[in-house]
Design a protein around this motif. Sequence first.
Motif, PDB file in Angstrom:
ATOM      1  N   LEU A   1     -11.689  25.148 -30.413  1.00  0.00           N
ATOM      2  CA  LEU A   1     -10.795  25.504 -31.514  1.00  0.00           C
ATOM      3  C   LEU A   1     -10.672  24.402 -32.566  1.00  0.00           C
ATOM      4  N   ALA A   2     -11.561  23.423 -32.523  1.00  0.00           N
ATOM      5  CA  ALA A   2     -11.529  22.360 -33.531  1.00  0.00           C
ATOM      6  C   ALA A   2     -11.697  22.958 -34.927  1.00  0.00           C
ATOM      7  N   GLY A   3     -10.804  22.579 -35.848  1.00  0.00           N
ATOM      8  CA  GLY A   3     -10.872  23.071 -37.215  1.00  0.00           C
ATOM      9  C   GLY A   3     -10.205  24.412 -37.429  1.00  0.00           C
ATOM     10  N   THR A   4      -9.585  24.972 -36.393  1.00  0.00           N
ATOM     11  CA  THR A   4      -8.884  26.261 -36.521  1.00  0.00           C
ATOM     12  C   THR A   4      -7.381  26.011 -36.602  1.00  0.00           C
ATOM     13  N   PRO A   5      -6.613  26.972 -37.101  1.00  0.00           N
ATOM     14  CA  PRO A   5      -5.161  26.794 -37.177  1.00  0.00           C
ATOM     15  C   PRO A   5      -4.479  27.071 -35.833  1.00  0.00           C
ATOM     16  N   VAL A   6      -4.886  26.330 -34.810  1.00  0.00           N
ATOM     17  CA  VAL A   6      -4.305  26.465 -33.471  1.00  0.00           C
ATOM     18  C   VAL A   6      -3.846  25.087 -33.003  1.00  0.00           C
ATOM     19  N   GLU A   7      -2.576  25.014 -32.606  1.00  0.00           N
ATOM     20  CA  GLU A   7      -2.024  23.774 -32.070  1.00  0.00           C
ATOM     21  C   GLU A   7      -2.102  23.827 -30.542  1.00  0.00           C
ATOM     22  N   ILE A   8      -2.682  22.787 -29.947  1.00  0.00           N
ATOM     23  CA  ILE A   8      -2.801  22.711 -28.499  1.00  0.00           C
ATOM     24  C   ILE A   8      -1.831  21.643 -27.994  1.00  0.00           C
ATOM     25  N   VAL A   9      -0.942  22.022 -27.100  1.00  0.00           N
ATOM     26  CA  VAL A   9       0.071  21.109 -26.570  1.00  0.00           C
ATOM     27  C   VAL A   9      -0.093  21.036 -25.056  1.00  0.00           C
ATOM     28  N   LEU A  10      -0.151  19.824 -24.532  1.00  0.00           N
ATOM     29  CA  LEU A  10      -0.241  19.612 -23.087  1.00  0.00           C
ATOM     30  C   LEU A  10       1.054  18.989 -22.602  1.00  0.00           C
ATOM     31  N   LEU A  11       1.746  19.671 -21.692  1.00  0.00           N
ATOM     32  CA  LEU A  11       2.981  19.161 -21.091  1.00  0.00           C
ATOM     33  C   LEU A  11       2.650  18.597 -19.716  1.00  0.00           C
ATOM     34  N   ASN A  12       2.907  17.303 -19.519  1.00  0.00           N
ATOM     35  CA  ASN A  12       2.558  16.644 -18.257  1.00  0.00           C
ATOM     36  C   ASN A  12       3.529  15.492 -17.999  1.00  0.00           C
ATOM     37  N   PRO A  13       3.880  15.245 -16.737  1.00  0.00           N
ATOM     38  CA  PRO A  13       4.836  14.162 -16.452  1.00  0.00           C
ATOM     39  C   PRO A  13       4.306  12.770 -16.749  1.00  0.00           C
ATOM     40  N   THR A  14       2.970  12.583 -16.701  1.00  0.00           N
ATOM     41  CA  THR A  14       2.376  11.271 -16.952  1.00  0.00           C
ATOM     42  C   THR A  14       1.413  11.342 -18.126  1.00  0.00           C
ATOM     43  N   ASP A  15       0.997  10.171 -18.605  1.00  0.00           N
ATOM     44  CA  ASP A  15       0.053  10.136 -19.727  1.00  0.00           C
ATOM     45  C   ASP A  15      -1.389   9.997 -19.249  1.00  0.00           C
ATOM     46  N   TYR A  16      -1.620  10.285 -17.975  1.00  0.00           N
ATOM     47  CA  TYR A  16      -2.976  10.162 -17.443  1.00  0.00           C
ATOM     48  C   TYR A  16      -3.345  11.356 -16.568  1.00  0.00           C
ATOM     49  N   PHE A  17      -4.654  11.567 -16.472  1.00  0.00           N
ATOM     50  CA  PHE A  17      -5.238  12.508 -15.515  1.00  0.00           C
ATOM     51  C   PHE A  17      -5.592  11.708 -14.276  1.00  0.00           C
ATOM     52  N   LEU A  18      -5.168  12.193 -13.114  1.00  0.00           N
ATOM     53  CA  LEU A  18      -5.414  11.483 -11.861  1.00  0.00           C
ATOM     54  C   LEU A  18      -6.597  12.114 -11.138  1.00  0.00           C
ATOM     55  N   TYR A  19      -7.614  11.282 -10.882  1.00  0.00           N
ATOM     56  CA  TYR A  19      -8.775  11.770 -10.135  1.00  0.00           C
ATOM     57  C   TYR A  19      -8.483  11.628  -8.641  1.00  0.00           C
ATOM     58  N   LEU A  20      -7.887  12.676  -8.079  1.00  0.00           N
ATOM     59  CA  LEU A  20      -7.374  12.652  -6.708  1.00  0.00           C
ATOM     60  C   LEU A  20      -8.402  12.312  -5.629  1.00  0.00           C
ATOM     61  N   PRO A  21      -9.665  12.774  -5.699  1.00  0.00           N
ATOM     62  CA  PRO A  21     -10.592  12.502  -4.604  1.00  0.00           C
ATOM     63  C   PRO A  21     -10.812  11.023  -4.312  1.00  0.00           C
ATOM     64  N   LEU A  22     -10.573  10.160  -5.278  1.00  0.00           N
ATOM     65  CA  LEU A  22     -10.788   8.726  -5.050  1.00  0.00           C
ATOM     66  C   LEU A  22      -9.500   7.983  -4.729  1.00  0.00           C
ATOM     67  N   LEU A  23      -8.404   8.704  -4.557  1.00  0.00           N
ATOM     68  CA  LEU A  23      -7.129   8.057  -4.260  1.00  0.00           C
ATOM     69  C   LEU A  23      -7.153   7.276  -2.941  1.00  0.00           C
ATOM     70  N   PRO A  24      -7.815   7.767  -1.881  1.00  0.00           N
ATOM     71  CA  PRO A  24      -7.886   6.959  -0.660  1.00  0.00           C
ATOM     72  C   PRO A  24      -8.528   5.589  -0.876  1.00  0.00           C
ATOM     73  N   GLN A  25      -9.439   5.493  -1.847  1.00  0.00           N
ATOM     74  CA  GLN A  25     -10.065   4.207  -2.119  1.00  0.00           C
ATOM     75  C   GLN A  25      -9.109   3.262  -2.846  1.00  0.00           C
ATOM     76  N   VAL A  26      -8.146   3.820  -3.572  1.00  0.00           N
ATOM     77  CA  VAL A  26      -7.104   2.995  -4.172  1.00  0.00           C
ATOM     78  C   VAL A  26      -6.195   2.441  -3.073  1.00  0.00           C
ATOM     79  N   ALA A  27      -5.823   3.298  -2.135  1.00  0.00           N
ATOM     80  CA  ALA A  27      -4.965   2.869  -1.031  1.00  0.00           C
ATOM     81  C   ALA A  27      -5.642   1.806  -0.173  1.00  0.00           C
ATOM     82  N   ALA A  28      -6.964   1.853  -0.092  1.00  0.00           N
ATOM     83  CA  ALA A  28      -7.705   0.900   0.736  1.00  0.00           C
ATOM     84  C   ALA A  28      -8.123  -0.342  -0.020  1.00  0.00           C
ATOM     85  N   GLY A  29      -7.810  -0.412  -1.312  1.00  0.00           N
ATOM     86  CA  GLY A  29      -8.142  -1.609  -2.084  1.00  0.00           C
ATOM     87  C   GLY A  29      -9.559  -1.658  -2.599  1.00  0.00           C
ATOM     88  N   VAL A  30     -10.307  -0.555  -2.496  1.00  0.00           N
ATOM     89  CA  VAL A  30     -11.672  -0.526  -3.025  1.00  0.00           C
ATOM     90  C   VAL A  30     -11.637  -0.425  -4.544  1.00  0.00           C
TER      91      VAL A  30
END
Length: 473
Positions: free
Chosen positions: A40-69
């Motif tokens: 819809l780039a260049g069209t008269p459409v406003e796209i609004v994203l409502l989310n609690p955080t300002d980031y997308f979380l890549y969940l499959p790699l979360l165990p590697q965060v917990a393990a310090g990798v």
Amino acid sequence: MQRQSRPPDQPTPRNEVARVVIVGGGFAGHRTARKLSRTLAGTPVEIVLLNPTDYFLYLPLLPQVAAGVLEPRRVTVSLVRTLPGVRLVLGEATHVDTASRRVLYTDPEGRQDELPYDRLVLAVGSVNKLLPVPGVASYAHGFRGMPEALYLRDHIIRQTELATADTDPDLAAARNTFVVVGAGYTGTEVAAQGSILTRELRAQTARSSRSRRGTGGASLGAQPRWLLLDIAPRVLPELDRRLSTTADRVLRDRGVEVRTGTSVKEATASGVLLDSGEFVATKTLVWCVGVRPDPLVADIGLPVERGRLRVTPRLDVPGHPGVFACGDAAAVPDLTRPDSPDAGDGGFPLTPMTAQHATRQGAVAADNVAASLGYGQARPYKHHDMGFAVDLGGARAAANPMGIPLSGAAAGVVTRGYHLAAMPGNRVRVAADWLLDTVLARQGVQLGLVRSWSVPLDSASPELARFPASGKE
């Protein structure tokens, strides 16, 4: 003057701005917003994203965060940077009024506001699944978000350090015992990665103790002990039996005690009681038994199937034009399995609640939302499963890309290659962290960022986050 939404049965003039509101910035919501911003780039459409955080979380790699990798920022992708042309509104949806076409939400500072919409995409995802097991809500740690992963990392390091200095051998053994419930993808990876972390922490302590030998160096305490429990007859029951056997062997080789056909009967401040009658003294209970749709789904008042919003194959909600749903929150018919015995009310089984389906449903939802506004053609969601990959730490993994079972180094390469391809950003940084992890020791220090009571297991109950639960430490 407050903006009013236009009913979907009244076409939006090309010179008048239409608003698309997407609730949720996970796999489904992020993909919907990203594709819509391009379509819809260049069209008269406003796209609004409502989310609690300002980031997308890549969940499959979360165990590697917990393990310090991986460092935490590696698996958090900026929404502003990756979604050009999309307006981000920070907040958590509290109610959807389909009659007046408004989304009510609370912002991070507790203020309430609303977003009128012309088109709505519900992609709110899922939360921890709680079972009626006494004590679990008070003493178990969930694993569904960044605060939980950071807390678990700090907690494991803290318990390991306390065990080293503890003079009570029974308490030291309890601190060094880690129980993971749920041998699906998340639980298996948490146990696999966590066992490596505690082994390295112990090795670092041993080196330090040897350097102080003769000067009153502390005892190493009990050996780390990891238990992986599941009521299912084998680990990773979703995968091919050969891959399940591979994962089981890797875990056991690392010293993880795999207990299948076993469940928790009660959790207490001092440990867990198993259904076999055995009591395991522990200070760490990690709950990975599965997920359920976000509570907002039940509050909306729309028809549900197995707890998920009922949608057509085109991902729109029957009887509510202009409302779409995708991802874990949506009961999407799986058109690739018409003869499955798991068929739901619509004659087809539901697609599994996985990132693979959520991402692809987001792309279809974007196309169909655009089509409802007069841009492009609508299409049904139909996706053949491409297989799964489970990272078991180091160079070990289990994967079945396109139904081909792989293990060992080949599975490790495929698994990490898949994650790099699937991530919407931070690929170079993730690859760099993996490289550094192969040549450098992990940093076994607490970050001290998260208190135990700020990450309640029942993330659907915000009030629990304001009060500490006794016995967490």
